[in-house]
Design a protein around this motif. Sequence first.
Motif, mmCIF file in Angstrom:
data_model
loop_
_atom_site.group_PDB
_atom_site.id
_atom_site.type_symbol
_atom_site.label_atom_id
_atom_site.label_comp_id
_atom_site.label_asym_id
_atom_site.label_seq_id
_atom_site.Cartn_x
_atom_site.Cartn_y
_atom_site.Cartn_z
ATOM 1 N N ALA A 101 0.824 -1.212 0.000
ATOM 2 C CA ALA A 101 0.000 0.000 0.000
ATOM 3 C C ALA A 101 0.860 1.265 0.000
ATOM 4 O O ALA A 101 0.488 2.272 -0.612
ATOM 5 N N GLN A 102 2.016 1.225 0.686
ATOM 6 C CA GLN A 102 2.866 2.399 0.824
ATOM 7 C C GLN A 102 3.482 2.835 -0.504
ATOM 8 O O GLN A 102 3.472 4.028 -0.845
ATOM 9 N N LEU A 103 4.045 1.882 -1.214
ATOM 10 C CA LEU A 103 4.940 2.239 -2.320
ATOM 11 C C LEU A 103 4.259 2.942 -3.491
ATOM 12 O O LEU A 103 4.814 3.939 -3.994
ATOM 13 N N PRO A 104 3.096 2.513 -3.974
ATOM 14 C CA PRO A 104 2.499 3.239 -5.110
ATOM 15 C C PRO A 104 2.243 4.718 -4.810
ATOM 16 O O PRO A 104 2.471 5.576 -5.673
ATOM 17 N N GLU A 105 1.790 5.031 -3.602
ATOM 18 C CA GLU A 105 1.534 6.426 -3.249
ATOM 19 C C GLU A 105 2.836 7.207 -3.122
ATOM 20 O O GLU A 105 2.926 8.370 -3.536
ATOM 21 N N ALA A 110 6.584 11.154 -5.332
ATOM 22 C CA ALA A 110 7.956 11.430 -5.768
ATOM 23 C C ALA A 110 7.974 11.968 -7.192
ATOM 24 O O ALA A 110 8.716 12.914 -7.507
ATOM 25 N N ARG A 111 7.158 11.390 -8.069
ATOM 26 C CA ARG A 111 7.085 11.895 -9.443
ATOM 27 C C ARG A 111 6.633 13.356 -9.451
ATOM 28 O O ARG A 111 7.169 14.180 -10.202
ATOM 29 N N ARG A 112 5.646 13.658 -8.633
ATOM 30 C CA ARG A 112 5.123 15.025 -8.597
ATOM 31 C C ARG A 112 6.171 16.002 -8.077
ATOM 32 O O ARG A 112 6.381 17.071 -8.652
ATOM 33 N N VAL A 113 6.821 15.655 -6.979
ATOM 34 C CA VAL A 113 7.837 16.548 -6.409
ATOM 35 C C VAL A 113 8.977 16.759 -7.398
ATOM 36 O O VAL A 113 9.447 17.898 -7.592
ATOM 37 N N GLU A 114 9.424 15.685 -8.040
ATOM 38 C CA GLU A 114 10.526 15.818 -9.003
ATOM 39 C C GLU A 114 10.135 16.693 -10.187
ATOM 40 O O GLU A 114 10.968 17.428 -10.734
ATOM 41 N N ALA A 115 8.868 16.623 -10.597
ATOM 42 C CA ALA A 115 8.422 17.416 -11.747
ATOM 43 C C ALA A 115 8.202 18.884 -11.364
ATOM 44 O O ALA A 115 8.699 19.798 -12.039
ATOM 45 N N VAL A 116 7.481 19.103 -10.276
ATOM 46 C CA VAL A 116 7.121 20.472 -9.896
ATOM 47 C C VAL A 116 8.333 21.257 -9.397
ATOM 48 O O VAL A 116 8.445 22.469 -9.641
ATOM 49 N N HIS A 117 9.249 20.576 -8.730
ATOM 50 C CA HIS A 117 10.391 21.263 -8.112
ATOM 51 C C HIS A 117 11.713 20.903 -8.800
ATOM 52 O O HIS A 117 12.767 20.911 -8.161
ATOM 53 N N PRO A 193 13.947 23.521 4.064
ATOM 54 C CA PRO A 193 13.085 24.581 4.606
ATOM 55 C C PRO A 193 12.121 25.092 3.529
ATOM 56 O O PRO A 193 12.512 25.283 2.378
ATOM 57 N N GLY A 194 10.869 25.287 3.913
ATOM 58 C CA GLY A 194 9.892 25.806 2.978
ATOM 59 C C GLY A 194 9.330 24.780 2.008
ATOM 60 O O GLY A 194 8.606 25.147 1.071
ATOM 61 N N ALA A 195 9.632 23.508 2.214
ATOM 62 C CA ALA A 195 9.137 22.467 1.306
ATOM 63 C C ALA A 195 7.611 22.439 1.328
ATOM 64 O O ALA A 195 6.989 22.673 2.370
ATOM 65 N N CYS A 196 7.020 22.134 0.173
ATOM 66 C CA CYS A 196 5.565 22.069 0.080
ATOM 67 C C CYS A 196 5.039 20.854 0.847
ATOM 68 O O CYS A 196 5.796 19.956 1.244
ATOM 69 N N ASN A 197 3.730 20.829 1.029
ATOM 70 C CA ASN A 197 3.126 19.746 1.800
ATOM 71 C C ASN A 197 3.363 18.384 1.162
ATOM 72 O O ASN A 197 3.552 17.377 1.870
ATOM 73 N N LEU A 202 5.870 13.235 1.408
ATOM 74 C CA LEU A 202 6.699 12.233 0.743
ATOM 75 C C LEU A 202 7.812 11.753 1.659
ATOM 76 O O LEU A 202 8.021 10.541 1.831
ATOM 77 N N PHE A 203 8.523 12.681 2.266
ATOM 78 C CA PHE A 203 9.653 12.289 3.105
ATOM 79 C C PHE A 203 9.196 11.659 4.418
ATOM 80 O O PHE A 203 9.883 10.792 4.967
ATOM 81 N N ALA A 204 8.036 12.080 4.928
ATOM 82 C CA ALA A 204 7.481 11.382 6.097
ATOM 83 C C ALA A 204 7.161 9.940 5.721
ATOM 84 O O ALA A 204 7.375 9.005 6.511
ATOM 85 N N GLY A 205 6.675 9.746 4.492
ATOM 86 C CA GLY A 205 6.356 8.397 4.024
ATOM 87 C C GLY A 205 7.584 7.541 3.783
ATOM 88 O O GLY A 205 7.578 6.347 4.095
ATOM 89 N N THR A 206 8.648 8.136 3.233
ATOM 90 C CA THR A 206 9.865 7.340 3.017
ATOM 91 C C THR A 206 10.501 6.964 4.357
ATOM 92 O O THR A 206 11.064 5.877 4.492
#
Length: 233
Positions: A101-105, A110-117, A193-197, A202-206
Motif C-alpha cells: 500500500a505504501q509504495l504506489p503512493e 515522488a514523481r510530482r515533487v521531481e516534476a514540480v520542483h 526549509p519551505g518544502a511544500c506539503n 513524501l519524506f514522512a512516508g519514506t
Amino acid sequence: MHAPHAVAPDTPTSADLAQQTLGEIAVALPGATAVFRRLKLDFCCGGQVRLTEACAAKGLDADALVSELKALVRDDATPVTPEPGALVDHIVSRYHEVHRAQLPELIRMARRVEAVHRDHPQVPAGLAAHLERMEEELCEHMAKEEGVLFPMIKAGGHPMVRQPIAMMRHEHVDHGEHLARLAELTGEHTPPPGACNTWRALFAGTAQLSDDLIQHIHLENNVLFPAFEGAAH
C-alpha cells in the motif's frame, strides 16, 4: 519442528552484551532497536555482527553503548518468541500488505515533487525511479515468501527450508542497500526549509517505509528464520 520457547535470561553483564550480536540484542532487549537506529547500527541485515565489532566499524564507544543498553534491562524482562505461524501472519498483515500500500503512493508523490520542483537545488532527483525499483523487488520477494517459504514454516518446517531462507537473507541484504540509497536521496528523509506539503508528506512516508522495512527484516532474520535453520528433519 516445535516452536522455540522463551527462557528468562539472567541479567546480562557488560561482557555478555559486548560479545552478543546486534540481532541477538535487538530480539532480547526491548528498546535496543531504537538505540541502534539512532546510532545507525544495522541490526536487521547486518544483525550477525557482534556489538564490539559494529562499534569499531562505526567509530563508536562500545563501553558507552553497553552502558546505555544495560540501562534498558528490566529484572522481569522475558523475551517472547511468538509461535511461528502467528508470526508469519503478523509479518504478512503488518508489513507485506503495508509495503504494497505504501509504495504506489510514495512513487506518485515522488514523481510530482521531481516534476514540480525540478529546478530546486535539493530536489530528490531519481527518487521515483528508486522507489519503483524497490517496489518491484520487494513485491517479488514477498510473493516468494508467501508462496514458498511461509507455507513451509506454517507446516512446521521442511528438510529443504534452509535453502529458501538463505535466499531470503541474501535478498534482505539487497533491501538494506536500497534503504541506504533511499536515505541518501532524501537527505535522511529531511525536507528542505519551505518544502511544500507534498514534499513533506513524501519524506514522512519514506521515513515510515524505512522504519517498517527495517523492523520487517529484523523479525524475519533474527526471530523467525533462526528457529528453522538449526536442523533439517
